[in-house]
Design an enzyme around this catalytic site. Structure first.
Site, mmCIF file in Angstrom:
data_model
loop_
_atom_site.group_PDB
_atom_site.id
_atom_site.type_symbol
_atom_site.label_atom_id
_atom_site.label_comp_id
_atom_site.label_asym_id
_atom_site.label_seq_id
_atom_site.Cartn_x
_atom_site.Cartn_y
_atom_site.Cartn_z
ATOM 1 C CG ASP A 276 28.228 46.901 57.835
ATOM 2 O OD1 ASP A 276 28.519 47.266 56.678
ATOM 3 O OD2 ASP A 276 27.461 47.534 58.579
ATOM 4 C CG LEU A 310 26.495 51.426 65.890
ATOM 5 C CD1 LEU A 310 25.864 50.059 66.145
ATOM 6 C CD2 LEU A 310 27.913 51.458 66.432
#
Length: 385
Positions: A276, A310
Site C-alpha cells: 500500500d 493512516l
C-alpha cells in the site's frame, strides 16, 4: 525498466534456494535466456557461476497493492514518473506489481487508467488496481469522501473500457447500491473483485463473496472492526476459504500478533503481503499528495494532514518479507508464498513467475543474512542498485 545490460546466462550457486518444495541448502539456479533453466543442489552445472556465499535466494516479490514510490505516484500517468516509481520498488526486489489508483471522479480516473494501460503493454507494471471510488464514506481512510460513489454499470464499464484489459482488480464496498452486480461484472471481465473500505455487516459481505469477490483489500484497515457479536467484513473475509487476504506488513498498520493470527488462520494459500506504498516509499519524510489530499510523512508513517488517518505506507516488499519473518514469526517458505507465489496465482501469472522453478522467468532476489536485498534479477537481467 532499469537493468544492467540485458539478460545474462549464469548459474547462481552456493545459496539457500527457496523452492515450492522447501529450502535447498547448497542450492543452485541456472539462468539462461531470461528464464530459469534448471534448479538443484550440490555440484552446479558447467558454465559461468556466481557464488552466493550462503545467501538466501527467493523469487522476485509481487505487490498487488502499490500506489507509487521513489517520489512519484502512479496517478501521474506520466510514463517517466511511473517508470521511476516502479524502478524504486524493483530495486528492492519487487519484479512484478499492480499500479494502484485512489478515488477520483470517474472521467479523471478513466484517463489515469488509459495512461497506465500503455505502460502495462510495455511491461512496466502488470496491471491496474482501482482502490476506489466505489468505497464507503464511513471507512474512506485517505480517500476524498466527496468523490466516492456507488459502482453503477456505466461508471464501471467506462473504467474497464479505458483499461483495455489492464484493470486487474477493483475494490468495492459490498454494502453500496449495485455492489453485488459490480462484482459479477468484474468477474465476467476477468478482473479480480476485492472487498475493502467497508462498513458492511457480515450479512452484507456474504452476497458479494458468493458473486465472486476473492480478495480482502488490506484486511483490518479501512473496515468495520471485528466484534464478537458482529464479525463484520473482517470475520466474514478471514473465515471464508474463497477469499485471499491482503496484509500490510509494515508493523504500523497491523500489530505483529494480528499479522500472525490472520496468516495462520488464512494459511499459505490465502495470505498475501502488500505494501500500500505511496510516493514517499524509498524517499523519506515530507509532504505528499494522495488523490488531492495532503499527506504528511513523519518517521516513515504517512497520515492525512489534520486528520491523523493512516494514508498508505512507505513500505517496500523486502521489508514486508523481513517483517513477516523476523517480526511476525512466519518461516521463509510461508513468507515467499505470501510475497510471490500466491500473488502470482491471483494475477494468473503462476506459469510465468512467482516461484523458483524450471521454465519460469528468472525473477530472483538475493537476500543477505539480515534478509536485505543484496542483488535483484528481473527477467534474467541484474537490476541497478
Amino acid at each position: 525498466m532499469s537493468t544492467w545490460g540485458g539478460p545474462v546466462d549464469v548459474t547462481l550457486a552456493g545459496g539457500r534456494v527457496v523452492t515450492p518444495d522447501g529450502v535447498l541448502d547448497d542450492g543452485w539456479v541456472a539462468v539462461r535466456d531470461g528464464r530459469i533453466a534448471a534448479v538443484g543442489s550440490g555440484t552446479a552445472p558447467e558454465g559461468p557461476v556466481t557464488d552466493l556465499g550462503g545467501a538466501l535466494l527467493v523469487p522476485g516479490f509481487i505487490d498487488i497493492h502499490c500506489h507509487g514510490g521513489g517520489g512519484e505516484a502512479f496517478t501521474s500517468g506520466d510514463p517517466d514518473k511511473v517508470r521511476k516509481a516502479a524502478d524504486a520498488h524493483r530495486r528492492r526486489g519487487t519484479t512484478t506489481m499492480l499500479a494502484s489508483l485512489v478515488s477520483r471522479p470517474v472521467p479523471e480516473l478513466a484517463g489515469q487508467v488509459a495512461a497506465l494501460a500503455e505502460l502495462v503493454d510495455d511491461g512496466v507494471v502488470a496491471g491496474v488496481h482501482l482502490e476506489g471510488p466505489f468505497l464507503s464514506a464511513a471507512r474512506c481512510g485517505a480517500h476524498d469522501p466527496a468523490i466516492l460513489c456507488p459502482p453503477d454499470r456505466g461508471s464501471l464499464d467506462a473504467l474497464l473500457r479505458a483499461g483495455r484489459g489492464a484493470v486487474r482488480m477493483v475494490t468495492v464496498a459490498p454494502e453500496l447500491e449495485h455492489a453485488v452486480d459490480a462484482v459479477r461484472r468484474l468477474v465476467d471481465s476477468g478482473a479480480i473483485a476485492a472487498i475493502g473500505h467497508t462498513d458492511a455487516t457480515e450479512a452484507q459481505v456474504r452476497p458479494a463473496v458468493d458473486a465472486g469477490a476473492t480478495v480482502a483489500t488490506h484486511l483490518f484497515n479501512g473496515m468495520r472492526p471485528l466484534h464478537h457479536r458482529e464479525p463484520g467484513p473482517i470475520g466474514a473475509l478471514l473465515d471464508d476459504e474463497r477469499v485471499t487476504v491482503e496484509l500490510i506488513c509494515d508493523l504500523v498498520h497491523l500489530h505483529p500478533t494480528t499479522v500472525r493470527l490472520a496468516a495462520r488462520h488464512a494459511g499459505a494459500g490465502r495470505t498475501v503481503l502488500v505494501t500500500d506504498a505511496i510516493a514517499a516509499a524509498g524517499v523519506g519524510d515530507g509532504v505528499y499528495d494522495i488523490g488531492g489530499l495532503e499527506v504528511r510523512v513523519v518517521d516513515g508513517v504517512p497520515t492525512l494532514a489534520g486528520g491523523g488517518s493512516l494514508a498508505g505506507s512507505t513500505l517496500t516488499m523486502d521489508a514486508a518479507f523481513r517483517n513477516a519473518v523476523t517480526g511476525c514469526g512466519l518461516d521463509v517458505v510461508e513468507a515467499v508464498r505470501a510475497t510471490s507465489a500466491r500473488p502470482a496465482e491471483l494475477l494468473g501469472l503462476a506459469g510465468e513467475t512467482g516461484r523458483i522453478a524450471e521454465g519460469l522467468a528468472a525473477d530472483l532476489v538475493v537476500l543477505d543474512a539480515d534478509l536485505r536485498p543484496r542483488e535483484v534479477m528481473s527477467r534474467g537481467a541484474w537490476v541497478k542498485d
